[in-house]
Structure formats: structure tokens, C-alpha cells
Write a protein that holds these residues in place. Structure first.
Motif, PDB file in Angstrom:
ATOM      1  N   ASP A 246      -2.571  15.806 -13.784  1.00  0.00           N
ATOM      2  CA  ASP A 246      -3.903  16.116 -13.943  1.00  0.00           C
ATOM      3  C   ASP A 246      -4.439  16.531 -12.673  1.00  0.00           C
TER       4      ASP A 246
ATOM      5  N   ALA B 212      -3.295  19.886 -11.425  1.00  0.00           N
ATOM      6  CA  ALA B 212      -3.812  20.780 -12.136  1.00  0.00           C
ATOM      7  C   ALA B 212      -5.126  21.072 -11.762  1.00  0.00           C
ATOM      8  N   SER B 213      -5.791  20.126 -11.385  1.00  0.00           N
ATOM      9  CA  SER B 213      -7.194  20.550 -10.661  1.00  0.00           C
ATOM     10  C   SER B 213      -7.052  21.199  -9.501  1.00  0.00           C
TER      11      SER B 213
ATOM     12  N   GLU C 184      -7.451   6.822 -11.424  1.00  0.00           N
ATOM     13  CA  GLU C 184      -8.473   7.697 -11.433  1.00  0.00           C
ATOM     14  C   GLU C 184      -9.412   7.819 -10.459  1.00  0.00           C
TER      15      GLU C 184
END
Length: 82
Positions: A14, A17-18, A68
Motif C-alpha cells: 500500500d 503504491a502511494s 499505518e
């Protein structure tokens, strides 16, 4: 501390991907990003978690990116560095 392998990069999918969404960054190898022809950031792994090395000005800084909240802080720093 070793460079992140395929399993670690999958766990960071994730976040990676950012980074791939940013047109200023080029990714010649999975998880290794360049900006303006210079190494800009890459990932490491060890028993204590995942880390990203980011070139801030002329120096490298290491950021923990296992959680996160750590990833959000890291992405904010990337934005400021671009």
C-alpha cells in the motif's frame, strides 16, 4: 539491516503504491525510487520491522514504516521533500 526482499515489499504494497502515483519518482527496481536521476528512497527490513531510507536534502534519513501511522508520517515527509 538488509534491503527489503520480496516478502517485505509485499507487506509494504500500500505504501509503495502511494509512491508509484507520484510522477516525480521513477522505480528502476521494486521498492527503489529515484528522483531527478538520483537515488531518493528505498526500503530495509530486520527483526524489528520495516524501514525506509529517504534522501532529505543531501542526507539520508531512516524512517520506521511498520505501522499505518508511521507510514502516514513518512508520506508527509516525502511530500515535503519533493
Amino acid at each position: 539491516m538488509k534491503h527489503a526482499g520480496p516478502t517485505a515489499l509485499d507487506a509494504l504494497a500500500d505504501l509503495i503504491a502511494s509512491l508509484r502515483e507520484r510522477s516525480e519518482l521513477k522505480e528502476p527496481r521494486p521498492g527503489v525510487f529515484y528522483r531527478k536521476g538520483k537515488a531518493f528512497l528505498h526500503f530495509h527490513e530486520d527483526a524489528s520491522g520495516f524501514f525506509a531510507d529517504l534522501r532529505v536534502s543531501a542526507a539520508w534519513e531512516r524512517f520506521r514504516v511498520s505501522r499505518e501511522d508511521e507510514r502516514a508520517t513518512f508520506l508527509s515527509t516525502v511530500e515535503r521533500s519533493l
